[in-house]
Design an enzyme around this catalytic site. Structure first.
Site, PDB file in Angstrom:
ATOM      1  N   GLY A  17      45.231  48.471  52.167  1.00  0.00           N
ATOM      2  CA  GLY A  17      46.861  49.280  52.882  1.00  0.00           C
ATOM      3  C   GLY A  17      47.584  50.230  52.455  1.00  0.00           C
ATOM      4  N   ILE A  18      48.778  50.537  52.058  1.00  0.00           N
ATOM      5  CA  ILE A  18      50.042  51.156  52.187  1.00  0.00           C
ATOM      6  C   ILE A  18      49.684  51.924  50.319  1.00  0.00           C
ATOM      7  CG2 ILE A  18      51.953  52.396  51.007  1.00  0.00           C
ATOM      8  CD1 ILE A  18      52.521  50.634  53.811  1.00  0.00           C
ATOM      9  N   GLY A  19      48.957  50.245  49.761  1.00  0.00           N
ATOM     10  CA  GLY A  19      49.150  50.417  48.693  1.00  0.00           C
ATOM     11  C   GLY A  19      48.617  50.846  47.646  1.00  0.00           C
ATOM     12  N   SER A 142      61.230  47.416  55.609  1.00  0.00           N
ATOM     13  CA  SER A 142      60.475  47.066  57.028  1.00  0.00           C
ATOM     14  C   SER A 142      61.403  47.857  57.590  1.00  0.00           C
ATOM     15  CB  SER A 142      60.282  45.416  57.018  1.00  0.00           C
ATOM     16  OG  SER A 142      59.216  46.420  58.707  1.00  0.00           O
ATOM     17  N   TYR A 167      60.195  36.993  57.993  1.00  0.00           N
ATOM     18  CA  TYR A 167      59.760  38.038  57.492  1.00  0.00           C
ATOM     19  C   TYR A 167      60.608  39.472  57.420  1.00  0.00           C
ATOM     20  CZ  TYR A 167      56.708  42.347  57.084  1.00  0.00           C
ATOM     21  OH  TYR A 167      56.123  43.965  56.102  1.00  0.00           O
TER      22      TYR A 167
HETATM   23  N1  LIG Z   1      52.516  47.581  57.894  1.00  0.00           N
HETATM   24  C1  LIG Z   1      52.819  48.139  58.664  1.00  0.00           C
HETATM   25  O1  LIG Z   1      53.423  48.535  59.827  1.00  0.00           O
HETATM   26  C2  LIG Z   1      53.543  47.409  57.369  1.00  0.00           C
HETATM   27  C3  LIG Z   1      55.704  47.963  57.774  1.00  0.00           C
HETATM   28  C4  LIG Z   1      56.859  47.892  57.102  1.00  0.00           C
HETATM   29  C5  LIG Z   1      56.374  47.131  55.614  1.00  0.00           C
HETATM   30  N2  LIG Z   1      55.117  46.724  55.320  1.00  0.00           N
HETATM   31  C6  LIG Z   1      55.304  46.386  54.099  1.00  0.00           C
HETATM   32  O2  LIG Z   1      54.379  47.695  53.725  1.00  0.00           O
HETATM   33  C7  LIG Z   1      54.112  46.570  52.129  1.00  0.00           C
HETATM   34  C8  LIG Z   1      52.411  46.799  52.332  1.00  0.00           C
HETATM   35  O3  LIG Z   1      51.664  46.014  53.045  1.00  0.00           O
HETATM   36  P1  LIG Z   1      50.079  46.731  53.890  1.00  0.00           P
HETATM   37  O4  LIG Z   1      50.906  46.650  55.499  1.00  0.00           O
HETATM   38  O5  LIG Z   1      49.131  47.551  53.049  1.00  0.00           O
HETATM   39  O6  LIG Z   1      49.175  45.278  54.170  1.00  0.00           O
HETATM   40  P2  LIG Z   1      48.095  45.067  53.648  1.00  0.00           P
HETATM   41  O7  LIG Z   1      47.232  45.737  53.830  1.00  0.00           O
HETATM   42  O8  LIG Z   1      47.868  43.971  53.603  1.00  0.00           O
HETATM   43  O9  LIG Z   1      48.562  45.101  52.041  1.00  0.00           O
HETATM   44  C9  LIG Z   1      49.327  43.804  51.148  1.00  0.00           C
HETATM   45  C10 LIG Z   1      49.083  43.842  49.883  1.00  0.00           C
HETATM   46  O10 LIG Z   1      50.337  43.313  49.193  1.00  0.00           O
HETATM   47  C11 LIG Z   1      48.855  41.817  49.235  1.00  0.00           C
HETATM   48  N3  LIG Z   1      48.851  40.530  48.059  1.00  0.00           N
HETATM   49  C12 LIG Z   1      49.527  40.090  49.455  1.00  0.00           C
HETATM   50  N4  LIG Z   1      49.828  38.886  48.791  1.00  0.00           N
HETATM   51  C13 LIG Z   1      50.032  37.991  47.401  1.00  0.00           C
HETATM   52  C14 LIG Z   1      50.258  37.963  46.291  1.00  0.00           C
HETATM   53  N5  LIG Z   1      50.526  36.784  46.613  1.00  0.00           N
HETATM   54  N6  LIG Z   1      50.350  38.403  45.355  1.00  0.00           N
HETATM   55  C15 LIG Z   1      49.468  39.849  45.095  1.00  0.00           C
HETATM   56  N7  LIG Z   1      49.487  40.533  45.634  1.00  0.00           N
HETATM   57  C16 LIG Z   1      49.216  39.701  47.609  1.00  0.00           C
HETATM   58  C17 LIG Z   1      47.881  41.949  49.783  1.00  0.00           C
HETATM   59  O11 LIG Z   1      46.286  41.253  48.459  1.00  0.00           O
HETATM   60  P3  LIG Z   1      45.529  40.716  48.922  1.00  0.00           P
HETATM   61  O12 LIG Z   1      44.089  41.739  49.713  1.00  0.00           O
HETATM   62  O13 LIG Z   1      44.230  39.889  48.108  1.00  0.00           O
HETATM   63  O14 LIG Z   1      46.126  40.186  50.491  1.00  0.00           O
HETATM   64  C18 LIG Z   1      47.557  43.013  49.289  1.00  0.00           C
HETATM   65  O15 LIG Z   1      46.870  44.233  48.829  1.00  0.00           O
HETATM   66  C19 LIG Z   1      54.327  44.902  52.660  1.00  0.00           C
HETATM   67  O16 LIG Z   1      55.243  44.792  51.602  1.00  0.00           O
HETATM   68  C20 LIG Z   1      54.582  45.248  53.664  1.00  0.00           C
HETATM   69  O17 LIG Z   1      55.333  44.335  54.065  1.00  0.00           O
HETATM   70  C21 LIG Z   1      53.863  47.384  56.007  1.00  0.00           C
END
Ligand SMILES: NC(=O)c1ccc[n+]([C@@H]2O[C@H](COP(=O)([O-])OP(=O)(O)OC[C@H]3O[C@@H](n4cnc5c(N)ncnc54)[C@H](OP(=O)(O)O)[C@@H]3O)[C@@H](O)[C@H]2O)c1
Length: 285
Positions: A17-19, A142, A167
């Protein structure tokens, strides 16, 4: 493009994802990056792909389960033994859970991953960030934070648990924490900002454990922006010279934005800070 040669960055949750897109973009700027992931196989896959695409070999992998405060403390120690400086800390990892779960350390899991983890990791690395100043702390919150509420009497969401509600609450906590942290860091050369990435097509919510939410996520897919686009504000905050001195702000689409009135309540920010500190057994700061 801003160059980040010689800068050392941490990006949590960077195997997807974003990371992952954040690491990819910063790699192209020649930064040295430590990808913090909980799963070695998923992490190595992303790391290999990023190195292959960018040619930047200074992309390291370190393992940490951010739902475990013990794992965070161990990771921070290992990082400090390996690296003499830290220029950018991006607390990006996040998760949402359909059903209430409690970690072996006794924390509700959303609170642990999305709020306690960035708080503790930042605390553990703050000395290094200060000695490396100018340095930057970037917290990924978020837009849902505006729907959040802070209930210090039900901090662990024992009553009426709902995945999205909790959340939203923890993302509001992360925002308020950033504002309080920025005030405490005034004059140190360390900045702290928070951001809202937008509605982004990633894995978030897919593993929440509910068929309903996974169907819902598939329906809304066309409305979401790409992960690359969603990473733009994180990359901007990590690398731009324009905002070098800006601290204590929330960003959306690379611009400062205002957040909900509750997020600016200083008295509540301080109560939240103290509550978190005592929960994490932090005696200094
Ligand atoms: N997507 C959206 O629309 C959106 C909107 C607002 C904010 N955000 C925020 O953006 C950030 C990135 O999320 P994303 O959307 O890119 O989702 P994502 O693709 O699910 O990425 C989340 C990342 O966090 C890791 N993670 C989760 N639990 C963990 C743990 N216990 N220890 C270590 N790593 C962990 C996941 O690893 P695994 O692959 O191992 O699970 C994954 O690499 C988050 O903070 C999310 O809340 C996202």
């Amino acid at each position: 493009m801003d160059k980040m040669t010689g800068k050392i960055c941490i990006v949590t949750g960077s195997n997807s994802g974003i990371g992952k897109e954040t690491v990819l973009a910063l790699s192209k700027m020649d930064a040295t990056i430590v990808m913090v992931v909980r799963d070695k196989t998923r992490g190595e896959k992303a790391q290999t792909e990023i190195i292959r695409q960018t040619g930047n070999k200074n992309i390291e992998l370190m393992i940490c389960d951010l739902s475990s405060m013990d794992s965070i403390r161990r990771f921070a120690e290992e990082f400090k033994k390996t690296y003499a400086r830290l220029d950018v800390l991006i607390n990006n990892a996040g998760a949402v859970f359909n059903k209430r779960q409690v970690t072996p350390e006794g924390f509700e899991r959303t609170l642990a991953v999305d709020y306690l983890a960035p708080f503790l990791l930042t605390h553990e690395l703050l000395g290094l960030l200060k000695s490396s100043a100018h340095s930057r702390i970037i917290n990924v919150s978020s837009g849902l934070a505006k729907k959040g509420k802070i209930d210090l009497d039900d901090f662990q969401s024992v009553k009426n648990y709902s995945g999205m509600k909790v959340y939203s609450n923890v993302k509001l906590m992360l925002m308020m924490y950033t504002y309080e942290l920025a005030r405490r860091l005034e004059g140190t050369g360390v900045t702290a900002n928070v951001l809202m990435p937008g509605f982004v097509a990633t894995n978030l919510g897919k593993n929440s454990g509910s068929l309903r939410s996974s169907i819902m996520f598939r329906i809304v897919r066309p409305m979401q922006i790409s992960a690359k686009k969603g990473a733009e504000t994180s990359v901007y905050l990590a690398s731009s010279e324009d905002i070098k001195a800006v601290s204590g702000k929330c960003f959306s689409k690379k611009k400062i934005t205002t957040t909900c009135p509750e997020s600016y309540e200083e008295k509540l920010q301080k109560l939240l800070w103290n509550k978190t500190r005592s929960l994490l057994d932090i005696v200094t700061q």
